[in-house]
Motif scaffolding. Structure first.
Motif, short mmCIF file in Angstrom:
data_model
loop_
_atom_site.label_atom_id
_atom_site.label_comp_id
_atom_site.label_asym_id
_atom_site.label_seq_id
_atom_site.Cartn_x
_atom_site.Cartn_y
_atom_site.Cartn_z
N LEU A 254 14.09 -15.30 -3.01
CA LEU A 254 13.84 -14.91 -1.62
C LEU A 254 12.35 -14.90 -1.32
O LEU A 254 11.91 -15.32 -0.23
CB LEU A 254 14.44 -13.53 -1.35
N ARG A 274 16.75 -19.14 2.96
CA ARG A 274 16.54 -17.68 2.90
C ARG A 274 17.69 -16.95 3.58
O ARG A 274 18.24 -15.99 3.03
CB ARG A 274 15.21 -17.33 3.57
N VAL A 278 20.48 -14.54 1.74
CA VAL A 278 20.65 -13.15 2.18
C VAL A 278 22.11 -12.90 2.52
O VAL A 278 22.69 -11.85 2.16
CB VAL A 278 19.75 -12.84 3.39
#
Length: 448
Positions: A254, A274, A278
């Motif tokens: 990340l 990203r 997530v």
């Protein structure tokens, strides 16, 4: 035009000095671009391309102030056109003026390797892979050089998308060889190391999802990291993030995606990666903590009906011929962090996670201890997998804990990594060999 027919009045008497001055300014221009973040804060990332273009156009005016066909002596014209084309070509987008200059340069001097390479770069920006490949091969006919080698390695990787699975292995082997040779030309060149890392990353997806390949990939990226030019490239952070993601180092992945976004806010892939990661980590946390949102009564019935017979070949009372793989059945909550050699767990599936590109196939299991963990399985053919209620035996589980609480993400769960689905037993039966296959990822992780 030969030197005998040139207009002697118009020829620059100090042409060599002018060329040296232009070459020095061109070198400084590329240094300004390549080391931008060594000398400017990352907050200026949005302005980087504009800043470079301003300096580029100032130098372009100097080049354009000379009539190459009249003022530049014939022996220097190919070099002049190469430098002029390289000046045009510094932008990240295709510039037709660069193509025009560089094409003339290689016609005037077919032995000018730098011009062939720059022409190849120009074709790459214009997405003309056939001509780009011909240009780099043309350069190699005159000299083995790292730029031609690493660019050909990139092109070979991209060509794999049009190859049959049986042809990919040899193409990737050749790509690795070229990238290695490029590194050997200059072991301090971080861009070559970065290309080698990307080649291993593609090999991981196209050949087999082998952790050893990821280690080679990470090793190459580590070498690239020591070069400030490579370290300032958003694509190095992006590709390293991808490698970290599939190494299940999620927090570091990340951070890499986030830094890539900061270095080039207009580039969408790192932002997408990203966001996808997530989402995956959030779903994994939710799946484990809610036990698939199944009701307590159903979970109780599921775990109470787990039968040791489902251990199949791994059962201690097995009469089969695989006595060499007898394992001790343990509850999930008794697993230790890392490797659990000589152990096997048996649990029921409570849910799965939809994952982009299906790598890895991730599901959660629970056993009589009521401990729930994710299981991430690599090299499982797309469309295969397990469903809720299936009983899965995982031999010698490799357990990892994942946790983060920051502006980037908030997650906490444990997972078991399985690199080969054939070691699993599903409902007492070994996974079929036709379910083993590397998943070809459709999104690209290529860089120049």
């Amino acid at each position: 035009m030969s030197s005998d027919t040139e207009d002697k009045v118009e020829l620059l008497e100090n042409a060599s000095e002018i060329m040296e001055d232009l070459a020095d300014k061109l070198k400084k221009l590329y240094k300004y671009r390549d080391l931008f973040f060594e000398n400017h804060p990352v907050e200026l990332a949005l302005q980087k391309h504009a800043c470079v273009d301003v300096k580029k156009e100032a130098l372009v005016k100097k080049f354009e102030s000379y009539d190459v066909d009249v003022q530049i002596p014939f022996p220097l014209r190919a070099q002049f056109l190469y430098m002029k084309g390289r000046c045009y070509n510094i932008s990240n987008k295709y510039d037709a003026r660069a193509m025009q200059c560089l094409s003339k340069a290689v016609k005037l001097n077919p032995h000018l390797v730098d011009a062939w390479n720059e022409l190849g770069e120009c074709y790459l920006k214009n997405m003309n892979m056939k001509e780009a490949k011909a240009s780099f091969e043309g350069a190699l006919k005159h000299e083995r050089n790292r730029l031609s080698l690493r660019c050909l390695a990139i092109i070979l990787r991209q060509e794999c998308g049009d190859l049959k699975q049986s042809e990919i292995s040899s193409a990737m082997t050749k790509s690795v060889e070229l990238a290695k040779e490029a590194v050997a030309q200059d072991i301090k060149d971080g861009i070559s190391w970065s290309v080698l890392g990307n080649t291993y990353l593609c090999q991981y997806f196209l050949i087999a999802q082998d952790p050893a390949t990821l280690k080679l990939c990470m090793s190459a990226y580590k070498q690239a990291w020591s070069d400030p030019v490579a370290k300032g490239q958003p694509d190095l952070h992006f590709n390293k993030g991808v490698a970290l993601k599939y190494s299940e180092c999620y927090g570091e992945a990340l951070q890499m995606f986030d830094q890539s976004c900061r270095l080039d806010p207009g580039w969408q892939p790192p932002a997408d990666e990203r966001a996808e990661l997530v989402r995956y980590l959030t779903e994994a946390t939710k799946l484990v903590h809610t036990r698939g949102k199944l009701k307590a009564k159903r979970i109780s019935n599921m775990v109470q009906t787990i039968d040791k017979k489902m251990l199949g070949d791994y059962a201690t009372d097995s009469d089969g011929a695989r006595k060499d793989v007898l394992l001790e059945l343990v509850d999930i909550d008794k697993l230790q962090e890392g490797s659990n050699e000589g152990k096997v767990i048996l649990g029921r599936v409570v849910g799965s996670i939809h994952n982009k590109n299906s790598v890895p196939f991730t599901f959660a299991i629970i056993d009589k201890s009521l401990k729930c963990v994710c299981v991430s399985v690599y090299n499982w053919a797309n469309g295969r997998g397990v469903i809720i209620g299936d009983v899965v035996a995982v031999p010698e589980p490799l357990l990892s804990s994942h946790a983060m609480d920051s502006r980037l993400a908030k997650y906490e769960f444990q997972s078991i990594r399985v690199n080969n689905p054939l070691v699993l037993l599903v409902n007492g039966k070994r996974v079929n060999r036709n379910q083993y296959a590397s998943t070809r990822v459709t999104s690209t992780y290529e860089v120049n």
